[in-house]
Design a protein around this motif. Structure first.
Motif, PDB file in Angstrom:
ATOM      1  N   GLU A  10      28.964  36.586  42.467  1.00 22.72           N
ATOM      2  CA  GLU A  10      28.611  36.473  43.883  1.00 22.72           C
ATOM      3  C   GLU A  10      29.813  36.739  44.794  1.00 22.72           C
ATOM      4  N   GLU A  11      31.001  36.204  44.451  1.00 26.13           N
ATOM      5  CA  GLU A  11      32.173  36.433  45.314  1.00 26.13           C
ATOM      6  C   GLU A  11      32.591  37.909  45.326  1.00 26.13           C
ATOM      7  N   MET A  12      32.336  38.627  44.241  1.00 26.20           N
ATOM      8  CA  MET A  12      32.634  40.063  44.199  1.00 26.20           C
ATOM      9  C   MET A  12      31.560  40.849  44.942  1.00 26.20           C
ATOM     10  N   GLN A  13      30.320  40.356  44.939  1.00 29.00           N
ATOM     11  CA  GLN A  13      29.266  40.997  45.738  1.00 29.00           C
ATOM     12  C   GLN A  13      29.635  40.927  47.216  1.00 29.00           C
ATOM     13  N   GLU A  14      30.140  39.773  47.632  1.00 32.03           N
ATOM     14  CA  GLU A  14      30.552  39.624  49.031  1.00 32.03           C
ATOM     15  C   GLU A  14      31.717  40.553  49.355  1.00 32.03           C
ATOM     16  N   PHE A  15      32.676  40.664  48.454  1.00 30.64           N
ATOM     17  CA  PHE A  15      33.793  41.596  48.639  1.00 30.64           C
ATOM     18  C   PHE A  15      33.270  43.026  48.814  1.00 30.64           C
ATOM     19  N   GLU A  48      22.510  41.442  40.511  1.00 35.62           N
ATOM     20  CA  GLU A  48      23.823  41.236  39.907  1.00 35.62           C
ATOM     21  C   GLU A  48      24.197  42.288  38.867  1.00 35.62           C
ATOM     22  N   SER A 129      38.323  43.489  37.609  1.00 36.15           N
ATOM     23  CA  SER A 129      39.220  43.432  38.756  1.00 36.15           C
ATOM     24  C   SER A 129      40.640  43.701  38.280  1.00 36.15           C
TER      25      SER A 129
END
Length: 183
Positions: A10-15, A48, A129
């Motif tokens: 989720e935090e990478m989706q936001e990025f 996802e 990442s």
């Protein structure tokens, strides 16, 4: 140090959603690697494990040729502001054109743009990442309007003629599967 996931956290989706530019890489089994920068609001996270991007008419159509041949695709996102980060999505891509039964469903995720050529849907099987410490910090990015203005000026018949001339065969001689009657 870098991390690896099987799905997009989720935090990478936001990025990803915050990025103004992303890069798409593909390659034929034998030939040149292609890397294309993309912008505008042409990337959507479907879930996802799935992302899609709206591909607008451009000077070549290498990604289509490569995806038709082998399906391999990598997308890369860079933090040009804030904390340093490089994020890559690896997977198998599918080429979706107006004659595909899912065209309208996928197209509904995007806004209206002149010059829409196709959609690429990436089934993600690896997310990684890396630090990004050498990526420079840039000021606020603004979108260019040259491509959308050019597409609007050409109109549908001009775009079809351009695609027939420039988007049918890759630089390595592979077919892109493009036929103007698809559009």
């Amino acid at each position: 140090m870098g991390l690896v996931w099987k799905t997009i956290p989720e935090e990478m989706q936001e990025f990803i959603r915050l990025q103004k530019v992303f890069f798409v890489a593909s390659a034929p089994l034998d030939g040149r690697v292609n890397v294309s920068p993309k912008g505008l609001d042409t990337l959507k996270i479907i879930d996802e494990r799935t992302v899609a991007y709206l591909d607008l008419t451009g000077s070549g159509n290498e990604t289509a040729a490569h995806v038709l041949e082998n399906g391999r695709m990598t997308m890369m996102f860079l933090a040009f502001s804030g904390d340093a980060l490089i994020l890559r999505l690896y997977g198998q891509a599918e080429l979706i054109r107006p004659d595909h039964n899912e065209w309208h469903v996928l197209l509904s995720h995007f806004g209206q743009f002149p010059g829409i050529r196709q959609i690429f849907r990436l089934s993600v099987d690896r997310v990684s990442s890396s630090c990004g410490w050498s990526v420079p910090i840039f000021g606020e990015a603004t979108q260019r309007d040259e491509l959308t203005n050019w597409s609007t000026e050409l109109g549908e018949s001009g775009l079809a003629a351009f695609r027939d001339d420039k988007n049918v065969v890759s630089i390595d001689g592979l077919t892109t599967g493009y036929a103007s009657d698809d559009f």
